[in-house]
Structure formats: structure tokens, C-alpha cells
Motif scaffolding. Structure first.
Motif, mmCIF file in Angstrom:
data_model
loop_
_atom_site.group_PDB
_atom_site.id
_atom_site.type_symbol
_atom_site.label_atom_id
_atom_site.label_comp_id
_atom_site.label_asym_id
_atom_site.label_seq_id
_atom_site.Cartn_x
_atom_site.Cartn_y
_atom_site.Cartn_z
ATOM 1 N N SER A 1 38.924 -56.844 -33.166
ATOM 2 C CA SER A 1 39.756 -58.019 -32.950
ATOM 3 C C SER A 1 40.440 -57.991 -31.585
ATOM 4 C CB SER A 1 40.821 -58.081 -34.040
ATOM 5 O OG SER A 1 41.811 -59.017 -33.732
ATOM 6 N N LYS A 2 40.816 -59.153 -31.108
ATOM 7 C CA LYS A 2 41.565 -59.238 -29.853
ATOM 8 C C LYS A 2 42.953 -58.617 -29.969
ATOM 9 C CE LYS A 2 39.385 -63.166 -27.623
ATOM 10 N NZ LYS A 2 39.569 -64.485 -27.040
ATOM 11 N N LYS A 3 43.435 -58.445 -31.205
ATOM 12 C CA LYS A 3 44.730 -57.792 -31.413
ATOM 13 C C LYS A 3 44.696 -56.338 -30.952
ATOM 14 C CE LYS A 3 45.868 -60.413 -35.557
ATOM 15 N NZ LYS A 3 46.027 -60.334 -37.012
ATOM 16 N N VAL A 4 43.503 -55.745 -30.941
ATOM 17 C CA VAL A 4 43.364 -54.328 -30.589
ATOM 18 C C VAL A 4 43.629 -54.110 -29.109
ATOM 19 C CG1 VAL A 4 41.759 -52.381 -30.539
ATOM 20 C CG2 VAL A 4 41.787 -53.919 -32.499
ATOM 21 N N GLY A 5 43.190 -55.035 -28.268
ATOM 22 C CA GLY A 5 43.405 -54.863 -26.831
ATOM 23 C C GLY A 5 42.532 -55.803 -26.032
ATOM 24 N N ASN A 6 42.524 -55.583 -24.727
ATOM 25 C CA ASN A 6 41.716 -56.449 -23.866
ATOM 26 C C ASN A 6 40.230 -56.093 -24.007
ATOM 27 O OD1 ASN A 6 41.263 -54.165 -22.311
ATOM 28 N ND2 ASN A 6 42.730 -54.726 -20.722
ATOM 29 N N ARG B 1 38.358 -53.083 -26.214
ATOM 30 C CA ARG B 1 37.508 -53.461 -27.349
ATOM 31 C C ARG B 1 36.082 -52.948 -27.162
ATOM 32 N NH1 ARG B 1 39.795 -58.603 -26.417
ATOM 33 N NH2 ARG B 1 37.730 -59.457 -25.987
ATOM 34 N N HIS B 2 35.553 -53.094 -25.970
ATOM 35 C CA HIS B 2 34.187 -52.641 -25.706
ATOM 36 C C HIS B 2 34.096 -51.116 -25.792
ATOM 37 C CE1 HIS B 2 30.103 -53.127 -24.429
ATOM 38 N NE2 HIS B 2 30.286 -52.271 -23.434
ATOM 39 N N HIS B 3 35.118 -50.426 -25.308
ATOM 40 C CA HIS B 3 35.147 -48.968 -25.390
ATOM 41 C C HIS B 3 35.099 -48.512 -26.855
ATOM 42 C CE1 HIS B 3 36.156 -44.835 -24.517
ATOM 43 N NE2 HIS B 3 37.204 -44.926 -25.328
ATOM 44 N N LEU B 4 35.908 -49.139 -27.701
ATOM 45 C CA LEU B 4 35.923 -48.776 -29.115
ATOM 46 C C LEU B 4 34.597 -49.112 -29.790
ATOM 47 C CD1 LEU B 4 39.561 -49.855 -29.944
ATOM 48 C CD2 LEU B 4 38.645 -47.536 -30.039
ATOM 49 N N PHE C 1 21.050 -50.739 -46.268
ATOM 50 C CA PHE C 1 22.365 -51.367 -46.364
ATOM 51 C C PHE C 1 22.694 -52.147 -45.101
ATOM 52 C CE2 PHE C 1 22.567 -47.537 -48.983
ATOM 53 C CZ PHE C 1 22.981 -48.076 -50.188
ATOM 54 N N ASP C 2 23.489 -53.204 -45.281
ATOM 55 C CA ASP C 2 24.154 -53.869 -44.164
ATOM 56 C C ASP C 2 25.550 -53.273 -44.087
ATOM 57 O OD1 ASP C 2 22.012 -55.498 -43.618
ATOM 58 O OD2 ASP C 2 22.830 -57.259 -44.626
ATOM 59 N N LEU C 3 25.916 -52.771 -42.924
ATOM 60 C CA LEU C 3 27.214 -52.143 -42.727
ATOM 61 C C LEU C 3 27.990 -52.905 -41.665
ATOM 62 C CD1 LEU C 3 25.911 -48.470 -42.421
ATOM 63 C CD2 LEU C 3 26.834 -49.535 -44.466
ATOM 64 N N VAL C 4 29.235 -53.235 -41.954
ATOM 65 C CA VAL C 4 30.110 -53.852 -40.965
ATOM 66 C C VAL C 4 31.328 -52.959 -40.814
ATOM 67 C CG1 VAL C 4 31.553 -55.834 -40.377
ATOM 68 C CG2 VAL C 4 29.351 -56.202 -41.474
ATOM 69 N N VAL C 5 31.551 -52.498 -39.588
ATOM 70 C CA VAL C 5 32.692 -51.641 -39.285
ATOM 71 C C VAL C 5 33.724 -52.487 -38.559
ATOM 72 C CG1 VAL C 5 33.486 -49.595 -38.048
ATOM 73 C CG2 VAL C 5 31.211 -49.619 -39.083
ATOM 74 N N ILE C 6 34.943 -52.510 -39.082
ATOM 75 C CA ILE C 6 36.042 -53.218 -38.437
ATOM 76 C C ILE C 6 36.986 -52.156 -37.882
ATOM 77 C CG2 ILE C 6 37.977 -54.790 -38.762
ATOM 78 C CD1 ILE C 6 36.415 -55.983 -41.107
#
Length: 111
Positions: A47-52, A56-59, A78-83
Motif C-alpha cells: 500500500s501507499k501507506k507503507v511509503g513512497n 514499496r518497490h524495495h519491499l 495455489f494462488d498466493l497474495v502477500v500483503i
């Protein structure tokens, strides 16, 4: 990622959110849904709440690399979504990797 593809379409993410099962820890949330294929599909959401965009790209890269190196230990199909949560912002690779492995163990897909 040898055994996996990326989830890219919004409808695929929504399907996993809607009918998938989720577990969370301090840094990540992992949604999982069976896909009936012989491979996993991985989606990463920061999310944009995490940072610029740089943060975000680094994470995103940290999560993708953590998964890539542990990929053969995850069960297929499986379909996996990591938030990524805001608390992961200052964390290093090893913290993210251990959080991902922890969630894989909770879902019983990490062998």
C-alpha cells in the motif's frame, strides 16, 4: 521463479481475497486459494501507506526474492497474495523471509 508465475490482474487478486484463507503476522499477510494448476501464482501488494515508490518497490523485491529462494519448499497448486504491512518498512531481508516462512507454515504449504 521456476515453479511460479505472477498474479497481475485485479480480478485474480479479488478472487483470492474473496474466497481465500488468510493468516497474518507482524510484517505480512498471506492469502491462499487453490488454483487447480501444477504451479503457484504469487501476487504482492504494498500500500501507499507503507511509503513512497522506492520503499514499496524495495519491499516488493524483498518478498519476491524470499519466495524465490524458498520456492521449492512451498507446495504447488495455489494462488498466493502477500500483503506487506507498514511495520515491515524498516525490516531487512531475513526478517521478511522468516515472516514469509512462518505464514507458509501456518497455511501448511511450507514443507
Amino acid at each position: 521463479m521456476k515453479f511460479s508465475e505472477s498474479l497481475k490482474k485485479n480480478k485474480d487478486f479479488q478472487a483470492v481475497y474473496k474466497s481465500g484463507k488468510s493468516y497474518a503476522n507482524k510484517y505480512l499477510v498471506l492469502y491462499m486459494k487453490e488454483n487447480g494448476l501444477q504451479k503457484n501464482r504469487l501476487g504482492i501488494s504494498v500500500s501507499k501507506k507503507v511509503g513512497n515508490s522506492v520503499v514499496r518497490h524495495h519491499l516488493t523485491r524483498l518478498v519476491r526474492e524470499s519466495y524465490r529462494l524458498q520456492e521449492e519448499r512451498f507446495q504447488c497448486g495455489f494462488d498466493l497474495v502477500v500483503i506487506v504491512r507498514v511495520s515491515a518498512k524498516e525490516k531487512n531481508y531475513h526478517d521478511i523471509e522468516s515472516a514469509l516462512i512462518h505464514l507458509g507454515n501456518l497455511h501448511n504449504i511450507y514443507v
